[in-house]
Design an enzyme around this catalytic site. Structure first.
Site, PDB file in Angstrom:
ATOM      1  CB  CYS A 110     -42.639  18.459 -34.754  1.00 50.92           C
ATOM      2  SG  CYS A 110     -40.876  18.313 -35.055  1.00 50.92           S
ATOM      3  CD  GLU A 111     -40.355  19.433 -41.903  1.00 52.03           C
ATOM      4  OE1 GLU A 111     -39.196  19.637 -42.287  1.00 52.03           O
ATOM      5  OE2 GLU A 111     -41.358  19.790 -42.567  1.00 52.03           O
ATOM      6  CG  HIS A 112     -37.556  17.984 -37.360  1.00 54.53           C
ATOM      7  ND1 HIS A 112     -37.443  19.245 -36.823  1.00 54.53           N
ATOM      8  CD2 HIS A 112     -37.222  18.109 -38.672  1.00 54.53           C
ATOM      9  CE1 HIS A 112     -37.031  20.087 -37.756  1.00 54.53           C
ATOM     10  NE2 HIS A 112     -36.913  19.431 -38.883  1.00 54.53           N
ATOM     11  CG  HIS A 113     -38.896  14.043 -33.137  1.00 57.28           C
ATOM     12  ND1 HIS A 113     -38.267  15.287 -33.119  1.00 57.28           N
ATOM     13  CD2 HIS A 113     -37.928  13.129 -32.896  1.00 57.28           C
ATOM     14  CE1 HIS A 113     -36.981  15.112 -32.879  1.00 57.28           C
ATOM     15  NE2 HIS A 113     -36.746  13.832 -32.734  1.00 57.28           N
ATOM     16  CD  GLN A 151     -43.672  28.191 -33.540  1.00 56.24           C
ATOM     17  OE1 GLN A 151     -43.650  27.190 -32.828  1.00 56.24           O
ATOM     18  NE2 GLN A 151     -43.674  29.422 -33.038  1.00 56.24           N
ATOM     19  CG  HIS A 179     -42.336  23.039 -30.887  1.00 57.84           C
ATOM     20  ND1 HIS A 179     -42.115  22.781 -32.225  1.00 57.84           N
ATOM     21  CD2 HIS A 179     -42.675  24.353 -30.821  1.00 57.84           C
ATOM     22  CE1 HIS A 179     -42.304  23.884 -32.936  1.00 57.84           C
ATOM     23  NE2 HIS A 179     -42.645  24.860 -32.097  1.00 57.84           N
ATOM     24  CB  CYS A 181     -40.268  17.206 -30.612  1.00 56.66           C
ATOM     25  SG  CYS A 181     -40.018  18.925 -31.083  1.00 56.66           S
TER      26      CYS A 181
END
Length: 226
Positions: A110-113, A151, A179, A181
């Protein structure tokens, strides 16, 4: 709204800014070796800030291992030089049925976490003049998975690439993934999965959409798609 305000407003929401992965100008000016050296230095600093003893035998090589893993493995899909060569074959036998490649293993982050996304990818298409080597479908999926991802974006990238390669609109993709996260932090829900889908060309028609969904799983039900 400035960058900081946008980040605060987004909060924990799942968000994607564009079909292309966000990359800065000059992203490939450094060689892989130069990138790994810099990443190792920065990761060593992070570990030090967290209070970890980098003189311990177990930790001493971690910064270099992480740097190599990032550049050569799990984020290698960021570099266009690693895009797989796609083998196409003439559709000499004029096969006009649906071709489905299902249960392709998905490992992304995941590019956020920067924590894992793990699941399955199911792809289908109707051939026109050409068919694709089956292993190349897996490699296309892996190419887009090996980068910090969202995704929804990845699902669209896989479809768009196959449409371009096969010169057909008739491509579908369903991704069903967990996910981490969501599992490891925040709400800490380890039971839920996320399903994304794209149905293009013939697959927008109910009969072909249903045939595809039946092929990939008799239990998979997606609201609004049945």
């Amino acid at each position: 709204m400035n960058k900081e305000e946008k980040t605060v407003a987004m909060g924990e929401d799942h968000y994607s800014s564009s079909l292309d992965n966000p990359m800065k100008q000059g992203a490939f000016d450094l060689s892989d070796e130069e990138k790994m050296k810099k990443i190792a230095e920065h990761f060593e600093a992070i570990m030090d800030i967290m209070g970890m003893d980098l003189t311990d035998d177990s930790l001493a090589g971690t910064p270099a291992r992480v740097a190599k893993m990032y550049i050569k493995e799990i984020f290698s899909g960021l570099n266009p030089a690693n895009e797989p060569t796609v083998s196409l074959f003439d559709n000499n036998y004029q096969y006009d049925g649906m071709l489905v490649e299902k249960d392709i293993e998905l490992y992304s982050l995941c590019e956020h976490h920067f924590v894992p996304i793990v699941g399955k990818v199911h792809v289908a298409y109707f051939a026109k003049d050409h068919v694709i080597g089956l292993s190349k479908i897996n490699r296309i999926v892996q190419y887009f998975a090996k980068r910090p991802q969202v995704q929804e974006r990845m699902t669209m990238q896989i479809v768009s690439k196959l449409q371009d390669v096969l010169k057909t609109e008739d491509v579908a993709c369903v991704v069903d993934a967990k996910h981490f996260c969501v599992c490891m932090r925040g709400v800490k829900d380890s039971s839920s999965t996320t399903v994304t889908s794209q149905f293009r060309g013939k697959f927008a028609e109910s009969k072909y959409k249903q045939e595809f969904l039946q092929h990939i799983s008799s239990e998979l039900k997606i609201d609004g798609l049945s």
